[in-house]
Design a protein around this motif. Structure first.
Motif, PDB file in Angstrom:
ATOM      1  N   GLN A   1      42.700  52.486  46.334  1.00 39.90           N
ATOM      2  CA  GLN A   1      42.047  51.070  46.509  1.00 39.90           C
ATOM      3  C   GLN A   1      40.395  51.195  46.085  1.00 39.90           C
ATOM      4  OE1 GLN A   1      42.762  51.144  50.923  1.00 39.90           O
ATOM      5  NE2 GLN A   1      43.739  49.221  50.675  1.00 39.90           N
TER       6      GLN A   1
ATOM      7  N   ASN B   1      42.128  57.788  47.122  1.00 34.29           N
ATOM      8  CA  ASN B   1      42.758  56.281  47.593  1.00 34.29           C
ATOM      9  C   ASN B   1      42.508  55.415  46.163  1.00 34.29           C
ATOM     10  OD1 ASN B   1      43.147  53.661  48.613  1.00 34.29           O
ATOM     11  ND2 ASN B   1      42.347  54.367  50.818  1.00 34.29           N
TER      12      ASN B   1
ATOM     13  N   THR C   1      41.546  53.967  54.158  1.00 35.74           N
ATOM     14  CA  THR C   1      41.517  55.448  54.737  1.00 35.74           C
ATOM     15  C   THR C   1      39.906  55.553  55.253  1.00 35.74           C
ATOM     16  OG1 THR C   1      40.801  55.792  52.401  1.00 35.74           O
ATOM     17  CG2 THR C   1      43.122  56.533  53.155  1.00 35.74           C
TER      18      THR C   1
ATOM     19  N   THR D   1      39.845  59.999  52.250  1.00 32.18           N
ATOM     20  CA  THR D   1      39.499  59.352  51.367  1.00 32.18           C
ATOM     21  C   THR D   1      39.270  60.034  49.852  1.00 32.18           C
ATOM     22  OG1 THR D   1      38.628  57.349  52.626  1.00 32.18           O
ATOM     23  CG2 THR D   1      38.163  57.368  50.381  1.00 32.18           C
TER      24      THR D   1
ATOM     25  N   ILE E   1      38.788  49.182  52.845  1.00 32.12           N
ATOM     26  CA  ILE E   1      39.548  50.515  52.505  1.00 32.12           C
ATOM     27  C   ILE E   1      40.326  51.091  53.796  1.00 32.12           C
ATOM     28  CG2 ILE E   1      39.465  52.795  51.738  1.00 32.12           C
ATOM     29  CD1 ILE E   1      38.566  50.801  49.632  1.00 32.12           C
TER      30      ILE E   1
END
Length: 320
Positions: free
Chosen positions: A152, A150, A231, A236, A229
């Motif tokens: 992020q 991810n 996920t 993730t 986040i």
């Protein structure tokens, strides 16, 4: 670029015994010969505190990180390693692409343990910090088998509060307790020094990160984690460790179980005992990484569980 013939001889060389039968060299440089190095020509030995052998700062550590012009801070990815070559081949290109998208100035240091003792993740990280800290102002204590998926997850310079735990318990595919700080943890240089690094008592698998959490708390620091986040624990990260192919060394011997459940106030960054036998520059899929062949030393009178066979303890008894 690593080709098939190179991979084949790497595995053959990985079996060659070196250092007079003391250890097995588990990772070799790209060359035509299988050589077991006995010294590091790039550095000279100095005497550390209490007779601890350390290496002076080595010019290879000053290699400029990727994207160094695009960021104010420089990240050293410290990857504890032993016999995980297939995973490293996935890790290096994945992490390079991931961090380039974030414009993170970084370099990967593979901390390859080549001695005969049980794996010691924490001590390897201490050694890697010694090697890289003159150039890099924060580190990532990074498992080779945990790949972030991810974008992020920002590998940004940690705040003044304390370490940034990328693989938080709400995101990690396996560990979900609140004090978990394993997997991927980013630490500022001054914070790692303030905590005297990690304990050197943890031979074998597990618990060294739990002890480090207590060090964080005792230093008055606070663990922060990525927020918002989208996920979860299933998507993730990619956890590429094959537990059937490589079983964890979870054995507990001598008084290990009792001693490693306590906060270690005696060992850490300032007294880790080691030698850097060789520094290799290796390109994987066009990415330059630095391999440190590290030989750790164990005081079997203090931590006999570095060798559950008892061979090291017996040898020490004969010498004394």
């Amino acid at each position: 670029m690593v080709n098939i013939s190179t991979i084949n001889w790497l595995f053959v060389c990985g079996l060659c015994f070196c250092l007079g039968g003391i250890g097995v060299l588990s990772f070799m440089p790209l060359s035509s010969d299988c050589i077991c190095p006995l010294s590091n020509p790039l550095a000279k030995r100095t005497g550390g505190e209490g007779g601890v052998g350390v290496m002076e700062k080595i010019p290879a550590a000053e290699k400029q990180p990727h994207d160094h012009k695009a960021a104010a801070h420089k990240l050293a990815l410290l990857v504890p390693f032993r016999d995980r070559f297939e995973e490293l081949l996935q890790f290096v290109p994945h992490m390079t692409s991931f961090l380039k998208r974030q414009n993170v100035a970084h370099h990967i240091f593979v901390l390859n343990q080549v001695d005969r003792f049980r794996f010691n993740r924490a001590s390897l990280i201490n050694v890697g910090f010694h090697f890289a800290s003159n150039v890099y102002d924060y580190i990532a204590m990074h498992d080779v088998d945990l790949l972030p998926l991810n974008d992020q997850l920002r590998y940004e310079y940690p705040s003044e509060l304390g370490p940034l735990h990328i693989a938080g318990p709400k995101l990690h595919p396996k560990y979900h307790y609140d004090s978990f700080v394993g997997g991927i943890l980013l630490v500022r240089r001054e914070h790692f020094q303030q905590m005297n690094g990690m304990s050197n008592q943890y031979w074998g698998w597990g618990l060294e990160d739990d002890e480090f959490f207590v060090r964080i708390r005792d230093a008055g620091l606070q663990v922060t984690r990525p927020q918002n986040i989208k996920t979860g624990t299933n998507d993730t990260f990619s956890h590429i460790h094959n537990r059937h192919h490589r079983k964890r060394d979870t054995q507990k011997c001598f008084n290990q179980k009792e001693m490693t459940r306590k906060r270690d106030h005696k060992t850490g960054l300032d007294n880790v005992k080691y030698k850097i036998l060789k520094v290799h520059e290796l390109a994987i899929d066009g990415v330059d990484v630095t391999i440190l062949n590290i030989m750790l030393d164990c005081d079997v009178n203090k931590t006999p569980w570095c060798d559950c066979s008892g061979t090291a303890a017996a040898a020490s008894a004969v010498q004394t």
